[in-house]
Design a protein around this motif. Sequence first.
Motif: not given
Length: 395
Positions: A123-128, A132-136
């Motif tokens: 996800m971090a690659r899709l949206w720099p 994202v750390d609170d997405f379980a």
Amino acid sequence: MTDTAEFLIIGGGLEGLAIAWSLAERGATDILVLERATLCSGMTGKSSGVVRCHYGAPSLAAMSWWSVPFFENAADILGDDLGFTQCGYAVGVGADNLEPLKANVAMQQALGIEVDLIGQDDMARLWPGLRVDDFAGIAYEPRGGRGEAYLTGMAFATAARRLGVQVRQQTPVAELLTAAGRVIGARLADGAEVHAATTVLAAGPWTPALAATAAVPVEVKAQRAQLILIDQGEPMPQVPVLSDLASLQYLCREPNGELLVGNSDHAVPEYLDPDDFVNRADAATVEKVIGRLDHRLPHMPDPRVTGSYVGAYDVTPDYNPIIGPAPVPGLFLATGFSGHGFKISPAVGGLVADLLLHGRTDLPNVDAADFRYERFAQGRPLLSPHPYAGAGEMR
Ligand SMILES: Cc1cc2nc3c(=O)[nH]c(=O)nc-3n(C[C@H](O)[C@H](O)[C@H](O)COP(=O)(O)OP(=O)(O)OC[C@H]3O[C@@H](n4cnc5c(N)ncnc54)[C@H](O)[C@@H]3O)c2cc1C
């Protein structure tokens, strides 16, 4: 003066126009659409245009999935570009919603939908820059994205007219006409009558008032939806649409690189009069959005709010549409799209045309009975087996 039509469609919004085209495309003739103002000037003009298949009710997910190739190939099918951007769609959830996410993705995959669970790094690659750390858990649909509801509705209208459909604008319907226990058409505001074998009511949040003129109660309310536009200080690169179910909002990149932010928190819904409302977000909502965005996009260079507006979702008690015959013969309902009506509009047209012409549909994995009018009185609403805490719209 009395006009006649085989199919009278009341409401020249996206759904009425998709239905008109679908009927004509299947060979039906003598179709008349009546629109009180101009085409797509109702809630279609307010749509965020998100295309996703992430639903808990299988029939709804299947209608979205069936519509994806339609959006992809619209230029060939309708002869028009609908402004569809296939930027992908992601939904991220907190720990409380991880199990429903997994169950919903498994159900969607069983329907053949292209969706996968992805990791935080993906996800971090899709949206720099996205936190994202609170997405379980995160699910990603590469074939999702964002379209333009107004362009889509107008493309349906153009293609329908090419096939002979009559469209009248600035023609408000005053009431439905009934005789011998059935709806036989409509009386217009100027007193003229249109008689029809079948009347389709597709008037969005205005549907209940019109249905009431034939003594048909329709459980649809106009739920306030506030949309905020943000310039993050430099144009946002192309990123997927994101349903952020940890913060309960959704984010779409606008064509000019701004961000459109909508609410996914339906814990305390507000309702409005679709003919009389303030067309801008309130200060408390703007504050809430800014706080949530500060969390989700902590590195925005120089963010500012550039605008806001308000629309109304035509919501039913189970947040799923009513598509089917009304309890009075001669009347068919297509309403209560509850914020899902853009992405499923091609399938809605197909489903309604199939039901009206053949009494059944071949749309894969779509059980037309799921959308029946009677389900509320029967105490059998269409509910997701795996609902998300807090996010009514995602059901
Ligand atoms: C803010 C917002 C965001 C949304 N975002 C998304 C999204 O991201 N993805 C998605 O899939 N869906 C979304 N939706 C839902 C989707 O846009 C709607 O379901 C769809 O556009 C509704 O189309 P419609 O034809 O049912 O209603 P409308 O567009 O409201 O059309 C109804 C028409 O009936 C006409 N009418 C009313 N009364 C009369 C009368 N008496 N006589 C004649 N005509 C009459 C009106 O003028 C209007 O044009 C969103 C909706 C809103 C409001």
